[in-house]
Design an enzyme around this catalytic site. Structure first.
Site, PDB file in Angstrom:
ATOM      1  N   LYS A 252     -68.975 -26.031  33.366  1.00 54.05           N
ATOM      2  CA  LYS A 252     -69.804 -26.622  32.370  1.00 54.05           C
ATOM      3  C   LYS A 252     -70.290 -28.174  32.553  1.00 54.05           C
ATOM      4  CE  LYS A 252     -69.051 -23.830  28.247  1.00 54.05           C
ATOM      5  NZ  LYS A 252     -68.707 -23.913  26.849  1.00 54.05           N
TER       6      LYS A 252
ATOM      7  N   GLU B 122     -60.829 -14.409  30.783  1.00 55.07           N
ATOM      8  CA  GLU B 122     -60.697 -15.722  30.613  1.00 55.07           C
ATOM      9  C   GLU B 122     -59.203 -15.923  30.251  1.00 55.07           C
ATOM     10  OE1 GLU B 122     -65.015 -17.857  29.260  1.00 55.07           O
ATOM     11  OE2 GLU B 122     -63.539 -17.296  27.604  1.00 55.07           O
TER      12      GLU B 122
ATOM     13  N   HIS C 245     -71.365   8.432  41.169  1.00 53.50           N
ATOM     14  CA  HIS C 245     -72.228   8.848  42.384  1.00 53.50           C
ATOM     15  C   HIS C 245     -72.753   7.302  43.096  1.00 53.50           C
ATOM     16  CE1 HIS C 245     -73.541  12.550  40.606  1.00 53.50           C
ATOM     17  NE2 HIS C 245     -72.981  11.985  39.483  1.00 53.50           N
TER      18      HIS C 245
HETATM   19  O1  PA5 Z   1     -64.391 -17.675  24.888  1.00 56.75           O
HETATM   20  C1  PA5 Z   1     -64.987 -18.804  24.895  1.00 56.75           C
HETATM   21  O2  PA5 Z   1     -64.501 -19.891  24.655  1.00 56.75           O
HETATM   22  C2  PA5 Z   1     -66.204 -19.002  25.745  1.00 56.75           C
HETATM   23  O3  PA5 Z   1     -66.850 -17.761  26.260  1.00 56.75           O
HETATM   24  C3  PA5 Z   1     -67.119 -19.615  24.792  1.00 56.75           C
HETATM   25  O4  PA5 Z   1     -67.206 -18.832  23.696  1.00 56.75           O
HETATM   26  C4  PA5 Z   1     -68.622 -19.917  25.502  1.00 56.75           C
HETATM   27  O5  PA5 Z   1     -68.508 -20.852  26.516  1.00 56.75           O
HETATM   28  C5  PA5 Z   1     -69.677 -20.482  24.423  1.00 56.75           C
HETATM   29  O6  PA5 Z   1     -68.996 -21.522  23.874  1.00 56.75           O
HETATM   30  P1  PA5 Z   1     -69.634 -22.141  22.438  1.00 56.75           P
HETATM   31  O7  PA5 Z   1     -69.281 -21.189  21.459  1.00 56.75           O
HETATM   32  O8  PA5 Z   1     -68.999 -23.415  22.394  1.00 56.75           O
HETATM   33  O9  PA5 Z   1     -71.140 -22.354  22.606  1.00 56.75           O
END
Ligand code: PA5
Length: 420
Positions: free
Chosen positions: A413, A283, A304
């Site tokens: 999303k 990310e 393996h």
């Molecule tokens: O790192 C990030 O920003 C994402 O992985 C969020 O943590 C994830 O989408 C969950 O979002 P939220 O904490 O708003 O539910």
């Protein structure tokens, strides 16, 4: 305490190649420590966190342990993986299956990290007759997966406990924004805040990770000491800093066409830490058509299945091995095994598997970086988290992308909502 360090002799990168990055590395270091960008709260967090809040986390965790037999942690992505990484790394491999008196905390299950009706129905059926507490973690408060799972478990608690259900609901969310915060204000659930200036994947050492981790009985104070140790150890802006050396090596390898980083673990307890690494690097770096694709393999199992590809397949990858150097519990291979093995510790044989793979891969010029972790403990978990967060942010700056946004995730999303 000895810090974690790296062995980069097999990375196939020369000193000269490394030093080309010296100035850019200094610029990246200054940018990280200047606080100029958004979401840099995690950088000084190990030195500046509020000890009173940590104490409240520890006390709340104690209360939860006395309230329930089953603790459901609801969250996804950065609001889930870090906590799971610590809980799986630092507890007994069969934590949930141990007798209650052999565990420090309740049984722990995760919900809201997928959209499977089967998974959630079977979880509800399995836990419904036990004493339950729920912790929902969502910075935005609007994430589909956690929103749905929270509604399922809230209903279960309300049906079971009536008004008293709200005493069993714990919420970690934004200070002001979102529907979860509104609900907290209405119902008065015990709650903690996700710091505004720390993004999901950098938030494991905040209440997001620390409350669930503490519920399982792990020493979170020690974890913060490890992170503070890493802050001091990995703070000098040059290539002798292993955290920065790792970031630079990744970038050099990427520019040589090694577009995949395979995180390799020889200890199953590290599976979710590797998942956390996948999210952290994926990310943070995967944007603007750039980035190293992070993946992980668990050895010796995957030797393996994927060993052949690594040795002789498309050489578009490099390897980063998480090398744990000592283990608290071990077993000696008894009589009845081959003569070569009997009488030896399994951890010794595992370490020889690692060396064997390294030698075989060296023969075919496969770049390899080893991250040496003295032991699996709360202290070193804190060190590892800080080491990788910092090397990831520096690495993304070297790649010239913003490590702290995730526009691609937001896109999916939005689309999913519209379609539903
Ligand atoms: O790192 C990030 O920003 C994402 O992985 C969020 O943590 C994830 O989408 C969950 O979002 P939220 O904490 O708003 O539910």
């Amino acid at each position: 305490m000895k810090p974690i360090n790296i062995s980069a002799n097999s990375s196939l990168i020369s000193e000269e190649e490394l030093f080309v990055y010296e100035d850019r590395l200094k610029t990246a270091h200054q940018r990280l420590h200047s606080g100029a960008d958004d979401y840099l709260g995690w950088v000084n967090h190990p030195m500046e966190y509020d000890p009173k809040e940590l104490e409240r986390i520890i006390q709340t965790a104690k209360k939860i342990r006395s309230q329930c037999q089953v603790f459901i942690i609801i969250g996804i992505g950065g609001s889930y993986i870090g906590a799971r990484a610590a809980i799986e790394m630092l507890n007994h491999s069969y934590y949930n299956l141990l007798d209650q008196n052999q565990r420090k905390g309740p049984q722990i299950f995760f919900a809201g990290n997928n959209l499977s009706g089967t998974y959630h129905k079977e979880l509800v059926d399995m836990v419904k007759d036990k004493e339950i507490c729920v912790c929902v973690i969502s910075k935005s408060g609007t994430t589909t997966e956690s929103n749905i799972a929270f509604s399922i478990f809230k209903k279960l608690l309300q049906d079971k406990y009536g008004e008293a259900a709200s005493e069993r609901i714990y919420v970690i969310t934004d200070k002001e924004k979102g529907i979860l915060r509104e609900e907290v204000n209405q119902k008065g659930y015990t709650n903690f805040q996700v710091p505004e200036d720390i993004g999901g994947r950098y938030s494991v050492l905040t209440p997001v990770g620390l409350l669930p981790i503490a519920v399982s009985g792990i020493d979170v104070l020690e974890m913060m000491k490890g992170a503070a140790g890493a802050y001091s150890q990995f703070n000098h802006p040059d290539l002798r800093n292993p955290c920065y050396e790792y970031a630079v090596i990744r970038n050099i390898l990427y520019n040589k066409g090694k577009i995949i980083e395979v995180f390799e673990v020889y200890e199953p307890k590290l599976q979710y830490f590797a998942e956390w690494l996948k999210q952290l690097f994926g990310e943070s770096e995967g944007k603007e058509g750039k980035g190293i694709f992070p993946t992980y393999l668990q050895f010796s199992a995957d030797l393996h299945s994927m060993g052949q590809f690594l040795q002789e397949g498309n050489q578009c990858f490099f390897e980063t091995v998480l090398n744990v150097q000592s283990f608290e519990s071990d077993i000696i291979v008894p009589e009845g095994s081959l003569d070569t093995f009997k009488g030896k510790k399994m951890s010794y044989i595992n370490s020889k598997a690692m060396e064997g793979v390294l030698l075989a891969h060296m023969e075919d010029d496969i770049p390899n970086i080893r991250i040496n972790i003295p032991e699996l403990s709360p202290y070193y978990f804190g060190q590892m988290v800080y080491f990788f967060e910092k090397s990831c942010a520096i690495s993304a700056y070297l790649l010239d992308v913003n490590p702290f946004n995730q526009p691609g995730v937001e896109k999916y999303k939005r689309n999913m909502r519209k379609l539903i």
